[in-house]
Write an enzyme that holds these catalytic residues in place. Structure first.
Site, PDB file in Angstrom:
ATOM      1  N   ASP A  70       4.754  -2.989  -7.519  1.00  0.00           N
ATOM      2  CA  ASP A  70       3.824  -2.795  -7.131  1.00  0.00           C
ATOM      3  C   ASP A  70       3.147  -1.554  -7.456  1.00  0.00           C
ATOM      4  O   ASP A  70       4.686  -0.468  -7.688  1.00  0.00           O
ATOM      5  CB  ASP A  70       3.794  -2.593  -6.388  1.00  0.00           C
ATOM      6  N   ASP A 139       0.626  -5.012   8.914  1.00  0.00           N
ATOM      7  CA  ASP A 139       0.563  -6.336   8.705  1.00  0.00           C
ATOM      8  C   ASP A 139       0.295  -7.433   8.055  1.00  0.00           C
ATOM      9  O   ASP A 139      -0.322  -8.278   7.535  1.00  0.00           O
ATOM     10  CB  ASP A 139      -1.068  -5.503   8.551  1.00  0.00           C
ATOM     11  N   HIS A 141       2.107  -7.316   4.810  1.00  0.00           N
ATOM     12  CA  HIS A 141       1.837  -7.738   2.968  1.00  0.00           C
ATOM     13  C   HIS A 141       3.114  -7.449   2.604  1.00  0.00           C
ATOM     14  O   HIS A 141       4.248  -6.913   2.868  1.00  0.00           O
ATOM     15  CB  HIS A 141       0.975  -5.948   2.651  1.00  0.00           C
ATOM     16  N   GLU A 146      -2.582  -7.416   0.477  1.00  0.00           N
ATOM     17  CA  GLU A 146      -3.016  -7.430   2.002  1.00  0.00           C
ATOM     18  C   GLU A 146      -3.262  -8.782   2.407  1.00  0.00           C
ATOM     19  O   GLU A 146      -3.510  -9.139   1.496  1.00  0.00           O
ATOM     20  CB  GLU A 146      -4.047  -6.425   2.019  1.00  0.00           C
TER      21      GLU A 146
END
Ligand code: GLP
Length: 243
Positions: A70, A139, A141, A146
């Protein structure tokens, strides 16, 4: 969970060494393999170990290709906090990999959709990712995928959640400087990797690690999809191991 190999290391340093063993074996088996790389603090012990092992003559990166997960939207590759710069500083500049054999999504793409498509095409042209490295966000990810109502397939643009922006503010002068969007390989891109190594270290990751591999497969915990991959090695340290 069916196919996940779990290794519990004493600490983050040892986790990095154990992950380096997997990379070393892959590169020995296939000198021109395609490795998927990740940013964050978790992979740093691994990257230090890989640099040391090439210096010691145990690994040869000269034919290896690398594709990063990313990049922040809007950042130039030379920006201090861009993931391209992170990769150069922490690994790529210190090994014999050829610059043209390394790809990171372009944060400042003129045509973002085309850039994402081209990114997928390049990976395909290389024959797919042989070994993908992953960390995990609090979380759940992976890359910058996400929590969502679905699992995104391909490389795409994402809006970052407040939790992720907050977690990443430590690298920027202020929280306002953290980009609100990013480009990331999709869950489909990640799941297409032949082999996956996930490193999870530190007590703050214990809860999400438990949900990921011992909870239900749910796009609200994007990493939980890894339960369906047939070749995942999870390397965690004692602090992160939930049992
Ligand atoms: C960022 C990256 C992820 C990484 C995560 C965790 O959000 N996009 O690829 O796994 O941070 O980072 P850390 O290892 O610093 O906890």
């Amino acid at each position: 969970m069916l196919h996940t190999r779990i290794i519990v290391a004493k600490n983050a340093e040892e986790a990095g060494k154990l992950a380096a063993d997997v990379f070393e074996a892959e590169i020995q088996k296939k000198p021109a393999c395609v490795i998927g790389l990740a940013t964050g603090s978790t992979p740093l012990p691994l990257y230090r170990e890989l640099i040391a092992r090439e210096k010691a003559g145990k690994i040869d990166f000269s034919r290896v290709r690398s594709a990063n997960l990313d990049e922040y939207k809007g950042l130039e590759p030379t920006h201090e906090q861009s993931y391209r710069k992170f990769m150069q500083d922490n690994l790529l500049d210190h090994i014999s990999i050829k610059p043209e054999n390394t790809i990171v999504p372009l944060g400042k793409a003129e045509d973002p959709d085309k850039m994402c498509e081209d990114y997928e095409k390049k990976i395909e042209e290389w024959g797919g990712v042989d070994l993908q490295l992953l960390g995990i966000g609090h979380d759940g990810h992976i890359g910058f995928n996400e929590p969502e109502d679905y699992f995104p397939a391909m490389t795409h643009e994402v809006q970052l959640t407040d939790m992720t922006i907050d977690a990443n503010k430590r690298f920027f002068d202020s929280i306002d400087d953290v980009p609100r969007a990013a480009f990331t390989m999709g869950i489909g891109t990640i799941m297409a990797a032949k082999k996956i190594v996930m490193i999870v270290t530190g007590a703050d990751k214990k809860e999400i690690l438990k949900k990921t591999f011992w909870g239900k497969v749910d796009p609200q915990v994007p990493a939980s999809i890894l339960q369906f991959h047939n070749d995942v090695t999870l390397i965690c340290d004692e602090e992160a191991y939930p049992f």
